[in-house]
Design an enzyme around this catalytic site. Structure first.
Site, PDB file in Angstrom:
ATOM      1  N   ALA A 166       0.773  -1.238   0.000  1.00 19.93           N
ATOM      2  CA  ALA A 166       0.000   0.000   0.000  1.00 19.93           C
ATOM      3  C   ALA A 166       0.808   1.294   0.000  1.00 19.93           C
ATOM      4  O   ALA A 166       0.268   2.343  -0.343  1.00 19.93           O
ATOM      5  CB  ALA A 166      -0.947   0.011   1.199  1.00 19.93           C
ATOM      6  N   ALA A 167       2.065   1.279   0.421  1.00 19.12           N
ATOM      7  CA  ALA A 167       2.821   2.532   0.525  1.00 19.12           C
ATOM      8  C   ALA A 167       3.089   3.109  -0.863  1.00 19.12           C
ATOM      9  O   ALA A 167       3.247   2.361  -1.834  1.00 19.12           O
ATOM     10  CB  ALA A 167       4.139   2.289   1.261  1.00 19.12           C
ATOM     11  N   PRO A 168       3.111   4.452  -0.974  1.00 16.74           N
ATOM     12  CA  PRO A 168       2.977   5.442   0.112  1.00 16.74           C
ATOM     13  C   PRO A 168       1.547   5.762   0.508  1.00 16.74           C
ATOM     14  O   PRO A 168       1.336   6.424   1.520  1.00 16.74           O
ATOM     15  CB  PRO A 168       3.662   6.679  -0.466  1.00 16.74           C
ATOM     16  CG  PRO A 168       3.435   6.564  -1.935  1.00 16.74           C
ATOM     17  CD  PRO A 168       3.513   5.095  -2.257  1.00 16.74           C
ATOM     18  N   GLY A 204      -1.366   6.338  -2.090  1.00 19.71           N
ATOM     19  CA  GLY A 204      -2.268   6.909  -3.086  1.00 19.71           C
ATOM     20  C   GLY A 204      -3.463   6.031  -3.383  1.00 19.71           C
ATOM     21  O   GLY A 204      -4.618   6.433  -3.239  1.00 19.71           O
ATOM     22  N   ARG A 239       8.747   2.663   4.950  1.00 16.46           N
ATOM     23  CA  ARG A 239       7.649   2.978   4.026  1.00 16.46           C
ATOM     24  C   ARG A 239       6.297   2.804   4.719  1.00 16.46           C
ATOM     25  O   ARG A 239       5.348   3.536   4.429  1.00 16.46           O
ATOM     26  CB  ARG A 239       7.731   2.079   2.788  1.00 16.46           C
ATOM     27  CG  ARG A 239       8.848   2.452   1.845  1.00 16.46           C
ATOM     28  CD  ARG A 239       9.003   1.428   0.719  1.00 16.46           C
ATOM     29  NE  ARG A 239       7.773   1.167  -0.005  1.00 16.46           N
ATOM     30  CZ  ARG A 239       7.310   1.916  -0.998  1.00 16.46           C
ATOM     31  NH1 ARG A 239       7.980   2.991  -1.380  1.00 16.46           N
ATOM     32  NH2 ARG A 239       6.186   1.591  -1.617  1.00 16.46           N
ATOM     33  N   ASP A 284      -1.031  -3.882  -5.855  1.00 13.82           N
ATOM     34  CA  ASP A 284      -0.254  -2.941  -6.664  1.00 13.82           C
ATOM     35  C   ASP A 284       1.206  -3.313  -6.437  1.00 13.82           C
ATOM     36  O   ASP A 284       1.891  -2.709  -5.624  1.00 13.82           O
ATOM     37  CB  ASP A 284      -0.556  -1.508  -6.235  1.00 13.82           C
ATOM     38  CG  ASP A 284       0.128  -0.479  -7.112  1.00 13.82           C
ATOM     39  OD1 ASP A 284       0.156  -0.670  -8.340  1.00 13.82           O
ATOM     40  OD2 ASP A 284       0.650   0.513  -6.558  1.00 13.82           O
ATOM     41  N   CYS A 316       3.203  -0.470 -12.549  1.00 10.43           N
ATOM     42  CA  CYS A 316       3.507   0.771 -13.278  1.00 10.43           C
ATOM     43  C   CYS A 316       4.618   0.481 -14.291  1.00 10.43           C
ATOM     44  O   CYS A 316       5.608   1.206 -14.376  1.00 10.43           O
ATOM     45  CB  CYS A 316       3.885   1.908 -12.327  1.00 10.43           C
ATOM     46  SG  CYS A 316       5.319   1.586 -11.286  1.00 10.43           S
TER      47      CYS A 316
END
Length: 430
Positions: free
Chosen positions: A121-123, A125, A149, A188, A241
């Site tokens: 989950a970090a940071p 968003g 983090r 993610d 990403c």
């Protein structure tokens, strides 16, 4: 403007040109000569926090796939905006906000969720977006394995200010071993970062074919643990990403073969969003790829998978804060019950320790965020007092009369000694 297209690794250029095709790749390269889009996402809970007024962006354009997302005309210095520190908005890359459209469609179409997990989950968003989109009584665990983090994640979760939101510092395998189950899991996953080359030059020097190989293997390990934590009928949202198919389509293909009960969930999109589908030959499942120069964003790949065939709400009982306590004690890997408990009861920014709230002028607000003591009006009561800017809580001070001692957490404080004279407002009340 960015002019680092000539610095891209030769191996990346060769494989990505072949993957995207000549025309699409040239449009991607051209994006390095263009300004990087700047976007923020407003906190829906705080948009109407001040009675009778609503927060809006002063000069921006809506992000089409996110209800509260806006492109800004230029990049301001967010550090010196007290409303940023108050959690009124999050600075987030526009493609990542596509999660809002995904959740809008899947949460209403498939089930009412009670428990959710953001495994990497970090940071913060995507996890703050997830918390905003989930039903109010849903419990969300936001996890980050790396301790420093995780502390950044905790700060952002605290400032966002929603109840039933916990931060943990554990590995995916720890969640698998815990036997906890979730209706929605966001993965993610750590990736080779190709989609961030334009935004972050450091990701270029860190890229290598060897790192791509490490990433796709790690990603499969994470997803394997996550899948075992998913309730029947639940959804897993997988995102990276990066551009290459090894970390994207090939991983989705592997999931479909590895998990007999996995099915890809289609998401409705609009042609004008310019989202690219699968780039892997022979792979026709619905996936969503954002490419700079084609979409107004940085790079993102996303796919939604569903477990099993449950057609309605989950059957598990709603969790309580005590479940989180048992989880912390059992794994001994959380950031601490005190931090988690503050988040569960909103955060220190949203629930005043006293009913008295002092409105600060801009220079006072910046001084407070730097950790300085304040002098409050003479009629301010002694003890802990909430201070605010434009009606939005910043935190607490302890008023002793001659001065008010600063209680703003030290790790959160503005470090720079420069203080702007005027307030460059990003938001306004309407």
């Amino acid at each position: 403007m960015h002019t680092m297209r000539t610095q891209l690794p030769a191996a990346f250029t060769e494989t990505t040109r072949q993957l995207m095709g000549e025309e699409r790749f040239e449009r991607y390269l051209q994006s390095f000569e263009e300004d990087v889009p700047v976007s923020i996402r407003l906190n829906p809970m705080k948009r109407s926090e001040v009675s009778g007024k609503r927060l809006e962006v002063r000069d921006g354009e809506p992000v089409p796939w996110c209800r509260d997302g806006y492109y800004l005309r230029q990049r301001p210095n967010f550090t010196f905006d007290p409303l940023f520190h108050a959690g009124c908005y999050y600075v987030q890359e526009a493609a990542s906000m596509f999660l809002d459209e995904v959740l809008r469609q899947t949460l209403t179409s498939y089930f009412i969720t009670h428990t959710s997990l953001d495994l990497c989950a970090a940071p913060g968003g995507k996890t703050t977006l997830l918390r905003s989109a989930l039903p109010e009584d849903c419990v969300l665990y936001s996890n980050e394995p790396i301790r420093n983090r995780a502390n950044i994640l905790l700060e952002n979760v605290e400032k966002w200010g929603y109840k039933n939101h916990f931060v943990t510092n554990a590995y995916p395998r720890d969640y698998r071993k815990s036997k906890l189950r979730f209706d929605v899991i966001l993965c993610d996953v750590p990736c080779s970062g190709e989609g961030m080359f334009r935004k972050d030059e450091a990701t270029i020097s860190e890229w290598s074919p060897q790192n791509v190989e490490k990433c796709w293997q790690l990603q499969r390990d994470i997803v394997s643990d996550a899948w075992q934590c998913l309730n029947d009928g639940g959804i897993l949202i997988y995102s990276t990403c990066t551009f290459n198919t090894k970390e994207n389509e090939e991983n989705i293909r592997w999931m479909l073969s590895e998990f007999d009960d996995a099915k890809v969930v289609p998401i409705d999109t609009k042609p004008e969003w310019n989202i690219t589908g699968s780039l892997l030959e022979g792979f026709t499942e619905p996936v969503y790829r954002f490419i700079p120069g084609i979409t107004r964003s940085e790079g993102l790949f996303l796919c939604v998978l569903r477990k099993g065939n449950v057609e309605c709400g989950m059957k598990n009982e709603k969790w309580s804060p005590s479940a989180m306590k048992d989880f912390e004690l059992g794994m001994n890997s959380s950031l601490g019950s005190s931090s988690s408990q503050r988040s569960e009861n909103h955060s220190t920014l949203n629930i005043p320790h006293s009913s008295f709230k002092v409105e600060l002028a801009y220079q006072q607000a910046i001084a407070y965020l730097r950790g300085e003591a304040l002098v409050l009006p003479a009629d301010t009561p002694r003890g802990e007092v909430t201070v605010a800017f434009m009606g939005h809580s910043l935190g607490q001070v302890k008023n002793i009369g001659s001065r008010a001692n600063n209680l703003y957490p030290k790790p959160w404080r503005i470090k720079t000694t420069h203080i702007p004279t005027d307030y460059e407002a990003i938001l306004r009340h309407t």
